[in-house]
Motif scaffolding. Structure first.
Motif, mmCIF file in Angstrom:
data_model
loop_
_atom_site.group_PDB
_atom_site.id
_atom_site.type_symbol
_atom_site.label_atom_id
_atom_site.label_comp_id
_atom_site.label_asym_id
_atom_site.label_seq_id
_atom_site.Cartn_x
_atom_site.Cartn_y
_atom_site.Cartn_z
ATOM 1 N N TYR A 115 -30.446 66.655 43.023
ATOM 2 C CA TYR A 115 -31.447 65.641 42.743
ATOM 3 C C TYR A 115 -32.327 66.146 41.596
ATOM 4 O O TYR A 115 -32.256 67.311 41.197
ATOM 5 N N PHE B 152 -31.888 60.482 41.934
ATOM 6 C CA PHE B 152 -30.482 60.854 42.057
ATOM 7 C C PHE B 152 -30.006 61.491 40.748
ATOM 8 O O PHE B 152 -30.454 61.105 39.667
ATOM 9 N N TYR C 134 -31.089 57.442 38.714
ATOM 10 C CA TYR C 134 -32.086 56.418 39.032
ATOM 11 C C TYR C 134 -32.941 56.911 40.195
ATOM 12 O O TYR C 134 -32.618 57.884 40.881
ATOM 13 N N PHE D 43 -34.659 57.638 43.573
ATOM 14 C CA PHE D 43 -34.359 57.637 45.005
ATOM 15 C C PHE D 43 -35.599 57.137 45.757
ATOM 16 O O PHE D 43 -35.568 56.113 46.427
ATOM 17 N N HIS D 44 -36.733 57.857 45.603
ATOM 18 C CA HIS D 44 -37.967 57.402 46.239
ATOM 19 C C HIS D 44 -39.171 58.131 45.672
ATOM 20 O O HIS D 44 -39.044 59.180 45.039
ATOM 21 N N HIS E 232 -36.140 53.787 50.653
ATOM 22 C CA HIS E 232 -35.190 53.478 49.578
ATOM 23 C C HIS E 232 -34.115 52.538 50.105
ATOM 24 O O HIS E 232 -33.498 52.801 51.145
ATOM 25 N N CYS F 228 -30.556 51.200 49.413
ATOM 26 C CA CYS F 228 -29.334 51.477 48.652
ATOM 27 C C CYS F 228 -28.311 50.403 49.015
ATOM 28 O O CYS F 228 -27.656 50.484 50.070
ATOM 29 N N ILE F 229 -28.210 49.404 48.150
ATOM 30 C CA ILE F 229 -27.373 48.225 48.394
ATOM 31 C C ILE F 229 -27.856 47.565 49.690
ATOM 32 O O ILE F 229 -28.900 46.947 49.701
ATOM 33 N N ASP G 230 -28.106 49.452 52.644
ATOM 34 C CA ASP G 230 -28.526 50.525 53.553
ATOM 35 C C ASP G 230 -29.947 50.957 53.216
ATOM 36 O O ASP G 230 -30.271 51.202 52.047
ATOM 37 N N TYR G 231 -30.789 51.072 54.245
ATOM 38 C CA TYR G 231 -32.180 51.458 54.022
ATOM 39 C C TYR G 231 -32.411 52.892 54.480
ATOM 40 O O TYR G 231 -32.056 53.265 55.605
ATOM 41 N N TYR G 232 -33.026 53.691 53.596
ATOM 42 C CA TYR G 232 -33.352 55.082 53.890
ATOM 43 C C TYR G 232 -34.848 55.157 54.225
ATOM 44 O O TYR G 232 -35.700 54.869 53.378
#
Length: 738
Positions: free
Chosen positions: A644, A659, A670, A672-673, A694, A696-697, A699-701
Motif C-alpha cells: 500500500y 492501493f 487509487y 483505499f480509505h 471503503h 470496493c464494487i 463489497d464494503y470494508y
C-alpha cells in the motif's frame, strides 16, 4: 538630534533591530542603515524554494513552530504550516521588512570590510560593494547583527587531508545526494557524518531520508544503487533526539500532541520567578533534566540503539538535545549506524575513531556537522575592541564576553549586539533589540537618564563574568547564554514590560490542573503599538491559542504523530476469519515495513499539480510492504505479500491509505480509505482509535484502528476490518509490534 546607526546584517536580528530603532522610540531619534553582503535580505533564511546559495537548505523544516519563529507584531498567514520551511521563513522576513523597515537605508551586496573608532568616539565604517567600490561613512552607533554563522569550523589537515580521496563538505552545503556523490558508486558505501549535536543529528536524518526516498520511489534514481548506501554517524556522547511534535500529557496512552516548542514552553510547569537552567549544570540539575527528557520521549533511547542509550553516567552529565522526526527510527532500522567517539583521522576511504582506535571503512563521502566560528562574523571590528570584548576565536559558544545577555559592553557604549549567540529564539532577538534601543536612547549604561529598573538590572548583571567562566567549564550547557523563558523574563523586568495574558481560557492539564501558559514573542508586545501592530499581535495570540486547543481537545496532530512513528519494520500477526469457503480462514505471520519517501503524484494528479503550482509542500509518504506466511486452518501454507501507499497531508492533517498498482508496485493506484481519528471521551482511554470505510464494487470494508502510544512513540497498534458483500464475508484482525 538624530543619531545615525549602521546595522551589520539583514537577517532576522538586523531587521528586528532596525524595527526597534525606528518604531520603539519617537520617530527621527535614529537614522538607520542596514548593510549585508548577500543579494537578498533574510540572513540564513532564503525566500525562494530554489535558492540554494545560502547556509540553509530552502526546504529545511524549522525545528520551532511559527508561534516561536516570529516577532511579536507580525503574525503568520492563516494558511502557513505549523512548522514552516526555511524559504517560508525568508518570506516572513520579507514581509516584516516591508512592514517596518522601509525607512531604513538597505545596502545589499555590500560587505563591511573594517571599522574604527574616531577620536570623538563615533564609528567609521568601510564597505565594499559588489562592483568593488570602496565606501567610507561615519556613524554614531554600530550594531552587530551578523550572526553566529560566520565561517564553518572544520578539522585541520591533521584530521582531514587537504586533498581527500572522497568528497568532504560542511553540513551547511549539503543539498542532495547527486550533488554530493555525483552519479554514485556502483558498489555503494558509507556516508560519514561527523558531529553529534543539533546539526549532526539533523543532517544525518536528512541524508537517510533522501536515501530512503530514492531507494523506494518509482522511476529512475538520481544515483546508482541507492540501496547500497548507508549513513555512519560519529557522536561524542548521546543526545536526546526529540520529534517535531511532543505531548503535554506524555503519560497518557492516548496522548494529545503539539509542536514541541508549545509543549515545552508551558510556563505553568515552572516555578516563578524563573531561574536560569543553562550555563553551569550541576549533577542534580542534569539528572532532573534527563528525567524530563526521558518522560517526554518515553524511553532512554535504548529501544533505538545502545549507542543512543543514556547510561547512569550520561544522566549526570549536562544534557544536550536535538530535533529530528526520522533520525531515531532510521538508527533502529539500521540505515544510520552510530559510533561514539571522535574522528581522529580520515585516510583514503577509512576513518579512525578515537579514543578506541576503531575504524570505519568503505567511506564514499564525509559531511562535517562541526558548527561555525562566530569570530568571522565580527572580523571587521578593530583589534582593540575585540580585545575589550575578550575575543576567544576558537570558542564556538562563548566567542566574546558581552554584558546583559549578549547585547553590549560597558566600555564601548556605542557598540551593540543583537542575535549574537547560539540559539534560534526570535523572542530573545526582539528583546535584545528593544534593550539596545532603550539603552542608546537614554544615553548609554552610565547615563543618569536610565530608568530605575534598567539601572538596577545593569548593576546586578554578571553576564561577562559568567561567559568567561563557562569557557573552561566542563559542565557548560548546550546553550550557555541562558534559557529562553528566563531570558525573556530578565529583559522584560529591565525594560518594565508586562507579559500579557492569553486572550481566553487555556486547557488545564494534570496533575495540578493548571491552565497552560504558553510563552511566545507575542506575549510581550511593544509599549508603543500602532494601528498596524495591534491587530498583528492579537492575531498571533489567537493563532497560538487555537493551535493549543486544537491539539489538546480535538486530536489535531495525532495523524502526524502516528505517521512519524510508523517508520521502520514491524512484526505482524493477523487472524482471518471467513464465513465463506471461497476465502479460507487462517493466520498470517510476517513483517510490515514502512519505507519513507517523498510524496508522489500517482493517484492524486490534480491535487498534486495544484500544490506544486501554489508552491506548497507535497509532504512525505510510505511505501508499505507486507511479507510473510499465511497458514490456512486446513493446514495449507503459502507465501503472501501486499503493498500500500500511506500518505500524510499536513494542510488537512489527514492520514490516508492507497492501493498500490499491480503492474508497478511502487506506484499508488487509487484511494483505499482515509483514517478518521476519534477523540477520547476522557483520560481513561487506553489508545487512540480511528475508523475508515471503503466500498470496493459491491463489497464494503469497515476498518478500525487502535494506536497505543508510550509518550511520542507507538508501542503497538491494531488494524481490523470486516468485509461484507455478495461474495465476501470475513473479518481480519492484525496486531503490529516492534
Amino acid at each position: 538630534m538624530t543619531k545615525t546607526v549602521c546595522i551589520v546584517g539583514a537577517g532576522p536580528s538586523g531587521l528586528v533591530a532596525a524595527k526597534s530603532l525606528l518604531h520603539d522610540v519617537p520617530r527621527g531619534t535614529f537614522e538607520v542603515t542596514i548593510v549585508d553582503s548577500q543579494p537578498r535580505l533574510g540572513g540564513l533564511w532564503p525566500s525562494q524554494r530554489d535558492d540554494n546559495g545560502g547556509l540553509i537548505h530552502p526546504l529545511m523544516v524549522a525545528n520551532q513552530s511559527k508561534h516561536t519563529v516570529q516577532f511579536s507584531d507580525l503574525a503568520w498567514p492563516e494558511d502557513a504550516p505549523e512548522l514552516p520551511q526555511a524559504w517560508q521563513v525568508g518570506q516572513y522576513l520579507d514581509r516584516y521588512y516591508k512592514a517596518y523597515c522601509l525607512a531604513a537605508e538597505l545596502c545589499l551586496e555590500t560587505r563591511v570590510e573594517r571599522t574604527e573608532k574616531t577620536r570623538s568616539g563615533s564609528w567609521r565604517v568601510w564597505t565594499r560593494s559588489k562592483d568593488g567600490t570602496l565606501g567610507e561613512r561615519p556613524f554614531d552607533y554600530l550594531l552587530v547583527a551578523s550572526g553566529y554563522f560566520g565561517k564553518p569550523a572544520v578539522p585541520g589537515s591533521d584530521v582531514i587531508p587537504e586533498h581527500p580521496e572522497v568528497p568532504v563538505i560542511h553540513s551547511s552545503k549539503y543539498r542532495n545526494l547527486k550533488d554530493m556523490l555525483g552519479g554514485g558508486k556502483p558498489k555503494g558505501g558509507k556516508i560519514l557524518v561527523v558531529g553529534g549535536q543539533m546539526s549532526g543529528v539533523e543532517i544525518a536524518g536528512t541524508i537517510a531520508t533522501h536515501l530512503s526516498s530514492v531507494t523506494n520511489s518509482p522511476g529512475t534514481s538520481p544515483i546508482a544503487n541507492p540501496e547500497k548506501y548507508s549513513v555512519h554517524h560519529i557522536i561524542q556522547k548521546p543526545v536526546w533526539v526529540m520529534p517535531m511534535f511532543l505531548s503535554p500529557k506524555a503519560s497518557s496512552p492516548a496522548p494529545p500532541f503539539l509542536p514541541l516548542d508549545l509543549a515545552s514552553y508551558n510556563l505553568s510547569n515552572r516555578p516563578h520567578p524563573l531561574t536560569n537552567t543553562q550555563g553551569h549544570i550541576t549533577e542534580e540539575s542534569a539528572i532532573r533534566t534527563s528525567s524530563l527528557y526521558e518522560t517526554a520521549l518515553g524511553t532512554d533511547q535504548s529501544i533505538y540503539s545502545p549507542a543512543l542509550a543514556f547510561t547512569h553516567k550520561d544522566h549526570a552529565n549536562p544534557q544536550f538535545i536535538a530535533v529530528s522526526d526520522n533520525y531515531n527510527e532510521f538508527v533502529r532500522s539500521g540505515l544510520i549506524t552510530v559510533t561514539q567517539g571522535k574522528l581522529d583521522k580520515l585516510s583514503g576511504h577509512e576513518a579512525i575513531i578515537s579514543p578506541t582506535g576503531g575504524k570505519v571503512d568503505d567511506i564514499v563521502a564525509v559531511v562535517l556537522a562541526t558548527g561555525f566560528k562566530a569570530s568571522d562574523s565580527i572580523s571587521f571590528l578593530p583589534q582593540e575592541e575585540l580585545e575589550t570584548l575578550s575575543l576567544s576565536p576558537d570558542d564556538l559558544n562563548n566567542t566574546v564576553a558581552l554584558a546583559f545577555h549578549g547585547t553590549y559592553h560597558p566600555c564601548i557604549s556605542n557598540l551593540g549586539f543583537v542575535g549574537f549567540y547560539r540559539s534560534q529564539y526570535w523572542g530573545v532577538m526582539e528583546m535584545q533589540a528593544r534593550f539596545v534601543t532603550t539603552l542608546w536612547n537614554a544615553g548609554g549604561s552610565g547615563s543618569v537618564a536610565l530608568a530605575q529598573a534598567l539601572k538596577q538590572a545593569l548593576d546586578k548583571d554578571k553576564s561577562i563574568q559568567r561567559t568567561i567562566a563557562l569557557r573552561d567549564d566542563p559542565r557548560a550547557s548546550q546553550f550557555p547564554m541562558g534559557d529562553y523563558a528566563w531570558l525573556m523574563q530578565e529583559f522584560a523586568t529591565a525594560l518594565e514590560m508586562e507579559r500579557v495574558d492569553h486572550l481566553g481560557a487555556m486547557p488545564a492539564l494534570p496533575p495540578a490542573g493548571n491552565e497552560m501558559n504558553i510563552l511566545t514573542p507575542a506575549r510581550y508586545p511593544s509599549k508603543r503599538l500602532n494601528e498596524f501592530q495591534q491587530p498583528e499581535f492579537t492575531k498571533s495570540l489567537k493563532q497560538t491559542e487555537a493551535t493549543v486547543w486544537a491539539g489538546v481537545s480535538s486530536g489535531k496532530f495525532v495523524a502526524k504523530a502516528v505517521f512519524r512513528s510508523l517508520l521502520g519494520e514491524w512484526k505482524l500477526e493477523r487472524k482471518l476469519t471467513s464465513k465463506l469457503p471461497s476465502h479460507p480462514s487462517g493466520h498470517f505471520s510476517g513483517t510490515a515495513r514502512f519505507l519513507l519517501r517523498e510524496g508522489t503524484r500517482d493517484g492524486r494528479e490534480a491535487e498534486f499539480d495544484k500544490i506544486v503550482q501554489e508552491g506548497g509542500d507535497i509532504g512525505m509518504e510510505y511505501l508499505y510492504i507486507e511479507e510473510g506466511d499465511f497458514e490456512a486452518d486446513s493446514g495449507f501454507t503459502f507465501r503472501a505479500t501486499r503493498r500500500y501507499i500511506w500518505r500524510y497531508n499536513e494542510n488537512k492533517d489527514e492520514l490516508s491509505v492507497w492501493f498500490a498498482k499491480t503492474d508497478d508496485q511502487k506506484r499508488a493506484d487509487y484511494l483505499f480509505h482515509k483514517v478518521e481519528f476519534t477523540v477520547p471521551k476522557d483520560d481513561n482511554e487506553k489508545s487512540w482509535k480511528a475508523t475508515a470505510g471503503h466500498m470496493c464494487i459491491k463489497d464494503y470494508y469497515d476498518v478500525k484502528y487502535d494506536f497505543r502510544f508510550k509518550a511520542v512513540n507507538l508501542v503497538d497498534w491494531n488494524l481490523a476490518y470486516t468485509v461484507n458483500g455478495p461474495q465476501k464475508d470475513y473479518t481480519i484482525d492484525g496486531t503490529y509490534t516492534r
